[in-house]
Design a protein around this motif. Structure first.
Motif, PDB file in Angstrom:
ATOM      1  N   ILE A  68       0.851  -1.189   0.000  1.00  0.00           N
ATOM      2  CA  ILE A  68       0.000   0.000   0.000  1.00  0.00           C
ATOM      3  C   ILE A  68       0.887   1.239   0.000  1.00  0.00           C
ATOM      4  O   ILE A  68       2.087   1.158   0.240  1.00  0.00           O
ATOM      5  N   GLU A  69       0.282   2.369  -0.252  1.00  0.00           N
ATOM      6  CA  GLU A  69       1.043   3.587  -0.575  1.00  0.00           C
ATOM      7  C   GLU A  69       1.002   4.603   0.553  1.00  0.00           C
ATOM      8  O   GLU A  69      -0.080   4.947   1.038  1.00  0.00           O
ATOM      9  N   ASP A  70       2.152   5.125   0.927  1.00  0.00           N
ATOM     10  CA  ASP A  70       2.216   6.315   1.774  1.00  0.00           C
ATOM     11  C   ASP A  70       1.498   6.114   3.112  1.00  0.00           C
ATOM     12  O   ASP A  70       0.684   6.947   3.530  1.00  0.00           O
ATOM     13  N   CYS A  71       1.814   5.018   3.766  1.00  0.00           N
ATOM     14  CA  CYS A  71       1.068   4.670   4.984  1.00  0.00           C
ATOM     15  C   CYS A  71       1.860   4.982   6.248  1.00  0.00           C
ATOM     16  O   CYS A  71       2.907   4.386   6.500  1.00  0.00           O
ATOM     17  N   CYS A 106      10.811   8.337   0.054  1.00  0.00           N
ATOM     18  CA  CYS A 106       9.694   8.375  -0.892  1.00  0.00           C
ATOM     19  C   CYS A 106       9.685   7.086  -1.708  1.00  0.00           C
ATOM     20  O   CYS A 106      10.522   6.199  -1.525  1.00  0.00           O
ATOM     21  N   CYS A 107       8.734   7.039  -2.613  1.00  0.00           N
ATOM     22  CA  CYS A 107       8.354   5.784  -3.254  1.00  0.00           C
ATOM     23  C   CYS A 107       9.474   5.090  -4.033  1.00  0.00           C
ATOM     24  O   CYS A 107       9.833   3.947  -3.758  1.00  0.00           O
ATOM     25  N   ASN A 108      10.000   5.775  -5.032  1.00  0.00           N
ATOM     26  CA  ASN A 108      10.909   5.126  -5.975  1.00  0.00           C
ATOM     27  C   ASN A 108      12.154   4.548  -5.297  1.00  0.00           C
ATOM     28  O   ASN A 108      12.457   3.364  -5.460  1.00  0.00           O
ATOM     29  N   PRO A 115      -3.212   4.720   1.252  1.00  0.00           N
ATOM     30  CA  PRO A 115      -3.768   6.046   1.516  1.00  0.00           C
ATOM     31  C   PRO A 115      -2.993   7.195   0.853  1.00  0.00           C
ATOM     32  O   PRO A 115      -2.933   8.293   1.410  1.00  0.00           O
ATOM     33  N   HIS A 116      -2.425   6.950  -0.316  1.00  0.00           N
ATOM     34  CA  HIS A 116      -1.812   8.060  -1.062  1.00  0.00           C
ATOM     35  C   HIS A 116      -2.889   9.111  -1.354  1.00  0.00           C
ATOM     36  O   HIS A 116      -4.049   8.778  -1.545  1.00  0.00           O
ATOM     37  N   THR A 117      -2.464  10.367  -1.422  1.00  0.00           N
ATOM     38  CA  THR A 117      -3.391  11.423  -1.831  1.00  0.00           C
ATOM     39  C   THR A 117      -3.826  11.181  -3.270  1.00  0.00           C
ATOM     40  O   THR A 117      -3.077  10.582  -4.040  1.00  0.00           O
ATOM     41  N   GLY A 148       3.699  -0.997   3.751  1.00  0.00           N
ATOM     42  CA  GLY A 148       3.543   0.320   3.132  1.00  0.00           C
ATOM     43  C   GLY A 148       4.889   0.740   2.576  1.00  0.00           C
ATOM     44  O   GLY A 148       5.927   0.422   3.172  1.00  0.00           O
ATOM     45  N   ASP A 149       4.904   1.450   1.464  1.00  0.00           N
ATOM     46  CA  ASP A 149       6.201   1.714   0.815  1.00  0.00           C
ATOM     47  C   ASP A 149       7.031   2.781   1.538  1.00  0.00           C
ATOM     48  O   ASP A 149       8.219   2.907   1.312  1.00  0.00           O
ATOM     49  N   HIS A 150       6.402   3.564   2.410  1.00  0.00           N
ATOM     50  CA  HIS A 150       7.056   4.536   3.305  1.00  0.00           C
ATOM     51  C   HIS A 150       5.934   5.187   4.076  1.00  0.00           C
ATOM     52  O   HIS A 150       4.760   4.842   3.886  1.00  0.00           O
ATOM     53  N   GLY A 151       6.250   6.136   4.937  1.00  0.00           N
ATOM     54  CA  GLY A 151       5.228   6.732   5.787  1.00  0.00           C
ATOM     55  C   GLY A 151       4.658   8.029   5.240  1.00  0.00           C
ATOM     56  O   GLY A 151       4.750   8.321   4.030  1.00  0.00           O
TER      57      GLY A 151
HETATM   58 CA    CA Z   1       4.511   5.803  -2.108  1.00  0.00          CA
END
Ligand code: CA
Length: 503
Positions: free
Chosen positions: A41-44, A81-83, A244-246, A340-343
């Motif tokens: 999941i994204e940005d958790c 961040c993601c990448n 929960p990414h924007t 999650g891929d990061h916070g």
């Molecule tokens: Ca991300």
């Protein structure tokens, strides 16, 4: 650079599960047959999740999952961040080695020659590979790596994808909630404005749950698991959730679960910060939400409530996937990794979004279920790093991983989550000041390569929210030297006591 293969890890995996059996857990799985289900999941923000103890956020399916898995409470990503984070935990290498430090670095161009990613390692081991949704940051950053997949399901044919099928594009869901198409020129001011407008949204998505992409990806994953149960080939299934990414939008039924009036003000308000190096962020320039201006207290409460709603919607979808796994009969043969891929900052320090050197950005959820593990249902307070994921899966599943990996298998923690483990985690920030952080249980310490930013240190026992930079406090001079030495010595200086020495 040719890769050599590390031997001997298959045997260690078998030993762990023999041990699990000996201490009276459920029957140990045959490690040579385990499948892998990865839910990313994204940005958790880990602390926002109900299953991580947040008293307001409701995550009943993840709560149940934690009863059969190990929840890692001090899991830190290697980049902010993601990448770069995904590149690190999907290669088992750190950002300095992958040379992917920011979202702009094209992974396939930066990785040292011969670097393998997790899917490529699994392909070599004979796994069937399926991906639903985002895995690497951008599919066109990872075309070679994605070509090893046997099946890929995406919402749109990815821009720049030159590979052959098997891209399977999801059929349209029928309608879009808000007709606000992107301006065609991605370099235009209109496009930048459209992106900000879109990213700043929170609240009702205007879609029913079954019209949402995240739900449909979960249903597709459950159907695929049923298909897998008809054969006997080992599989790796990665399934994503965009939230929960924007934008922090969710179906109204989930938004209605939370009353913004009940949301407390964020901790560590800007006026609590002392000698703090990131004040410019607190004045605005949030990259993902509230990009134009800082929110009012009411807007902050509404956005946090919407974030919880997004997490509850993710939880709902994770429930669909995990029930699909149970119904397929494959649960006792499948390792499940939820991460999650990061916070993400939710207004603490006056910050929103990621890209910071503080815990809200780099502490991320990591919950892993290993069939037959003695520690099922327990939490682990030991420090683990996301770069450890590949060597851990290699050990647990008995596939070969390259010898040059920079993580340490935490498979032993599934037998005893309380054993002494790593003494620190390390990560980098490559989007603004080129920072580096080392974090122990007692302190976080950071240095910056670029700009005027001085080093910073926080006493995590007295100041868990990292508000008071004590790097120049004479009372901490010895501690500062110790942390600086540790940062410069690097990750090999913080390995678990029992881990084999690495050259
Ligand atoms: Ca991300």
């Amino acid at each position: 650079m040719a890769m050599s293969w590390a031997g001997g890890r298959i045997l260690r995996g078998a030993v762990i599960f023999a041990l699990a059996l000996a201490v009276g857990s459920s029957p140990a799985a045959d490690t040579s047959k385990l499948n892998i289900l990865l839910i990313d999941i994204e940005d958790c923000n880990a602390g926002a999740l109900g299953c991580y103890g947040n008293p307001l956020c409701k995550t009943p399916n993840l709560d149940d999952f934690c009863q059969t898995a190990v929840r890692f409470d001090r899991a830190h990503v290697q980049a902010v961040c993601c990448n770069p984070s995904r590149t690190s935990f999907l290669t088992g290498l750190r950002p300095k080695t992958t040379r992917v430090r920011s979202n702009r670095d094209v992974m396939s161009e930066h990785l040292p020659e011969g670097t393998l990613t997790l899917p490529e390692m699994l392909k070599a081991a004979g796994f069937y590979l399926a991906d639903i949704g985002k895995l690497f940051h951008k599919i066109d950053y990872a075309e070679r790596q994605m070509r090893v997949f046997d099946r890929i399901e995406m919402y749109d044919r990815p821009t720049g994808w030159k590979g052959p099928e098997p891209i399977i594009v999801f059929p349209p869901s029928g309608r879009k909630a808000v007709p606000d198409p992107a301006p065609p020129d991605h370099d235009s001011k209109d496009y930048a404005e459209w992106r900000r407008r879109r990213s700043d949204r929170y609240g009702d998505s205007g879609l029913k749950p079954d019209e949402e992409r995240d739900y449909r990806m979960a249903v597709s994953a459950a159907a695929l698991l049923k298909e897998f149960s008809k054969g006997d080939r080992r599989f790796f299934l990665a399934v994503a959730q965009s939230r929960p990414h924007t934008p922090l939008i969710a179906p109204k039924s989930f938004i209605d679960m939370y009353d913004p009036a009940q949301i407390p003000a964020p901790p560590a308000p800007p006026d609590s910060l002392v000698n703090f190096p990131y004040m410019q962020r607190a004045r605005g320039k949030n990259p993902d939400i509230f990009t134009m201006q800082q929110p009012t207290p009411q807007q902050a409460r509404e956005a946090i409530a919407a974030y919880y709603a997004c997490l509850s919607f993710v939880d709902h979808n994770v429930g669909v996937i995990l029930r699909g796994l149970e119904e397929s009969g494959l649960a006792d043969k499948t390792i499940v990794v939820f991460l999650g891929d990061h916070g993400f900052h939710l207004g603490d320090h006056g910050f929103w979004s990621k890209y910071s050197m503080l815990a809200a950005t780099h502490r991320a959820p990591l919950i892993v279920r290993v069939p037959g593990a003695a520690a099922a249902g327990k939490t682990c307070d030991g420090i683990v790093e996301f770069v450890d994921l590949v060597p851990t899966l290699g050990e647990l599943c008995g596939f070969q991983v390259p010898a040059n990996l920079e993580g340490t298998s935490f498979a032993p923690l599934f037998s005893d989550p309380n054993r002494p483990w790593k003494t620190a985690s390390f990560l980098v920030e490559g989007d603004s000041e080129n920072g580096e952080i080392v974090r122990t249980r007692k302190y976080s310490y950071m240095e910056f390569e670029k700009g005027e930013m001085p080093a910073a240190m926080f006493d995590l026992e007295k100041d868990p929210w990292e508000t008071r930079n004590i790097v120049d406090d004479p009372g901490y001079a010895a501690a500062r030297k110790g942390m600086a030495d540790l940062l410069h010595a690097g990750w090999k200086a913080a390995l678990p006591p029992s881990a084999p020495a690495r050259e």
